[in-house]
Design a protein around this motif. Structure first.
Motif, short mmCIF file in Angstrom:
data_model
loop_
_atom_site.label_atom_id
_atom_site.label_comp_id
_atom_site.label_asym_id
_atom_site.label_seq_id
_atom_site.Cartn_x
_atom_site.Cartn_y
_atom_site.Cartn_z
N ASN B 50 58.50 -7.65 12.69
CA ASN B 50 58.73 -6.50 13.38
C ASN B 50 60.07 -6.50 14.13
OD1 ASN B 50 58.47 -4.49 15.42
ND2 ASN B 50 56.51 -5.03 16.08
N VAL B 96 56.97 0.90 13.91
CA VAL B 96 56.29 0.70 15.06
C VAL B 96 56.99 1.53 16.48
CG1 VAL B 96 55.73 -1.08 16.59
CG2 VAL B 96 55.74 -1.43 14.39
N GLY B 99 54.23 1.72 22.99
CA GLY B 99 52.71 1.79 23.05
C GLY B 99 51.95 1.21 21.84
N GLY B 100 52.54 0.62 20.99
CA GLY B 100 51.60 0.38 19.96
C GLY B 100 51.37 1.37 18.91
N ARG B 101 51.97 2.49 18.94
CA ARG B 101 51.71 3.62 18.13
C ARG B 101 52.50 3.28 16.81
NH1 ARG B 101 48.67 8.02 18.83
NH2 ARG B 101 47.86 8.33 20.69
N ASN B 102 51.76 3.12 15.71
CA ASN B 102 52.41 2.82 14.26
C ASN B 102 52.35 4.12 13.46
OD1 ASN B 102 53.51 0.39 13.90
ND2 ASN B 102 51.85 -0.28 12.51
N SER B 103 53.35 4.24 12.66
CA SER B 103 53.06 4.87 11.44
C SER B 103 52.37 4.52 10.45
CB SER B 103 54.51 5.41 10.91
OG SER B 103 55.22 4.44 10.05
N PRO B 104 51.69 5.08 9.60
CA PRO B 104 51.10 4.51 8.46
C PRO B 104 51.73 3.59 7.63
CG PRO B 104 50.66 6.77 8.48
CD PRO B 104 51.70 6.51 9.29
N LEU B 105 51.25 2.53 6.89
CA LEU B 105 52.14 1.81 6.04
C LEU B 105 52.35 2.61 4.65
CD1 LEU B 105 51.20 -0.59 7.95
CD2 LEU B 105 50.77 -1.82 5.98
N HIS B 106 53.69 2.34 4.37
CA HIS B 106 54.11 2.76 3.10
C HIS B 106 54.37 1.66 2.25
CE1 HIS B 106 54.88 6.89 4.47
NE2 HIS B 106 54.83 6.42 5.46
#
Lengths: 114, 116
Positions: B50, B96, B99-106
């Motif tokens: 990260n 990332v 506030g810890g909001r993540n996009s989906p993993l690609h």
């Protein structure tokens, strides 16, 4: 048991609907995902749902979430031969979909009969 | 260019060899991941980077050594592997947010590794 569980195989006839089920154990999961893997390829994100939703529809795909029972399903309408693949259910660890990756099930092989 | 590119696609190596897997993402993401996919087992998260800092190491043996020189590139250095390390190694990236909001993993298409 596993953190995310799925049936290993599902066989459906072409043109019918497919319903792939998944159960998970982490009640703090905030995002739940469906990925598709075709032979020789990586995982392709199909759709995802936030835990405060109970349904999401995207063309032929419908995701249903029962948070009380920790049960997720993926319905594929009018299943085609191109839908033949392995479908993975995944949940994010911890609140807010943190940066520590996803927990996956073992995947469900969707087999299409002509 | 596809979003996440992995090379090589296939790799055969002996137990005494040293090799490296490469991953490059063109999505502008700030987090990258290595997963191991073995037959009949769930995908296993190996490492997370990260903002180029390693934030997760899931008890991976030291014969696997990750390197993340910048947010677009990720390597997995391999040495003295065992036959049971044969698997598909998948790289992924995500964004990332605050506030810890993540996009989906690609995901990339993976490197199929065979250890002889």
């Amino acid at each position: 048991g596993e953190d995310v569980e799925q049936s290993l195989f599902l066989s459906v006839r072409e043109g019918d609907s497919s319903v792939i089920n998944c159960t998970y154990t982490d009640s703090s999961s905030t995002y739940l995902y469906w990925y598709k893997q075709e032979p020789g390829a990586g995982l392709q994100l199909l759709t995802y749902i936030f835990s405060n939703m109970d349904m999401k529809q995207d063309q032929r795909l419908t995701v249903l979430l029962n948070k009380k029972d920790k049960h997720l399903s993926l319905r594929i309408a009018d299943t085609q031969t191109g839908d033949s693949a392995i479908y993975f259910c995944a949940e994010s660890k911890g609140p807010g979909g943190g940066a520590d990756g996803l927990t996956f099930g073992k995947g469900t092989h969707l087999i299409i009969q002509p | 260019e596809t979003g996440v590119t992995q090379t090589p696609r296939h790799l055969v190596m002996g137990m005494t060899n040293k090799k490296s897997l490469k991953c490059e993402q063109h999505l502008g993401h700030n987090a990258m991941y290595w997963y191991k996919q073995s037959a009949k087992k769930p995908l296993e998260l190996m490492f997370v980077y990260n903002f180029k800092e390693q934030t997760e190491n899931n008890s991976v043996p030291s014969r696997f050594s990750p390197e993340c020189p910048n947010s677009s590139h990720l390597f997995l250095h391999l040495h003295t592997l065992q036959p049971e390390d044969s698997a598909l190694y998948l790289c992924a990236s995500s964004q990332v947010g605050t506030g810890g909001r993540n996009s989906p993993l690609h995901f990339g298409n993976g490197t199929r590794l065979t250890v002889t």
